[in-house]
Design a protein around this motif. Structure first.
Motif, mmCIF file in Angstrom:
data_model
loop_
_atom_site.group_PDB
_atom_site.id
_atom_site.type_symbol
_atom_site.label_atom_id
_atom_site.label_comp_id
_atom_site.label_asym_id
_atom_site.label_seq_id
_atom_site.Cartn_x
_atom_site.Cartn_y
_atom_site.Cartn_z
ATOM 1 N N SER A 63 0.810 -1.221 0.000
ATOM 2 C CA SER A 63 0.000 0.000 0.000
ATOM 3 C C SER A 63 0.844 1.271 0.000
ATOM 4 N N ASN A 64 2.089 1.183 0.454
ATOM 5 C CA ASN A 64 2.968 2.344 0.607
ATOM 6 C C ASN A 64 2.365 3.387 1.544
ATOM 7 N N MET A 65 1.582 2.930 2.519
ATOM 8 C CA MET A 65 0.941 3.815 3.491
ATOM 9 C C MET A 65 1.396 3.455 4.897
ATOM 10 N N GLY A 109 -0.262 8.580 6.000
ATOM 11 C CA GLY A 109 0.669 9.189 5.068
ATOM 12 C C GLY A 109 1.189 8.220 4.033
ATOM 13 N N VAL A 110 1.590 8.772 2.920
ATOM 14 C CA VAL A 110 2.197 8.004 1.842
ATOM 15 C C VAL A 110 3.686 7.864 2.124
ATOM 16 N N ALA A 168 6.292 3.195 5.720
ATOM 17 C CA ALA A 168 5.409 2.188 5.119
ATOM 18 C C ALA A 168 6.175 0.899 4.848
ATOM 19 N N SER A 169 7.435 1.023 4.461
ATOM 20 C CA SER A 169 8.255 -0.124 4.088
ATOM 21 C C SER A 169 9.222 -0.493 5.211
ATOM 22 N N PRO A 170 9.218 -1.748 5.656
ATOM 23 C CA PRO A 170 10.193 -2.163 6.667
ATOM 24 C C PRO A 170 11.625 -2.010 6.159
ATOM 25 N N GLU A 171 11.826 -2.186 4.860
ATOM 26 C CA GLU A 171 13.168 -2.043 4.279
ATOM 27 C C GLU A 171 13.661 -0.598 4.394
#
Length: 114
Positions: A12-14, A51-52, A97-100
């Motif tokens: 989702s990138n959220m 948020g994005v 949004a991303s664990p990386e």
């Protein structure tokens, strides 16, 4: 933004957090809601901040907006649930949004070790 529940597996990138709808939570939400890519959803007792890609809660910015000190302990006091990876620093809190992205920001190696 319409959310549907189901077996969708896209990224989702959220990321987001729920704030208590108190005088402090209201100011924090207003500051965050003025940023690009941030959406507020208001309920009687809470405010969703979504948020994005990444949210950054800058304590100096929030201190200025509130007219009183804001730090991590106040952030923890006014927030409840969140989604995304949360990184607390002395002067700000991030949600990724991303664990990386979170791992890269803090210098954590996600490579599997054998």
């Amino acid at each position: 933004m319409t959310m549907q529940f189901g077996a969708e597996t896209e990224f989702s990138n959220m990321c987001g957090v729920t704030l208590m709808n108190t005088p402090i939570g209201r100011v924090v939400a207003d500051v965050m809601g003025s940023k690009d890519g941030v959406e507020l959803t208001e309920y009687p007792s809470m405010i969703r901040v979504d948020g994005v890609n990444r949210l950054e809660f800058d304590y100096d910015e929030l201190t200025d907006a509130l007219g009183q000190d804001f730090d991590g302990s106040i952030f923890e006091e006014i927030s409840s649930t969140h989604y995304g990876r949360m990184v607390h620093l002395d002067d700000r809190t991030f949600l990724f949004a991303s664990p990386e992205d979170a791992a890269e920001y803090i210098g954590f190696d996600l490579t599997a070790q054998s």
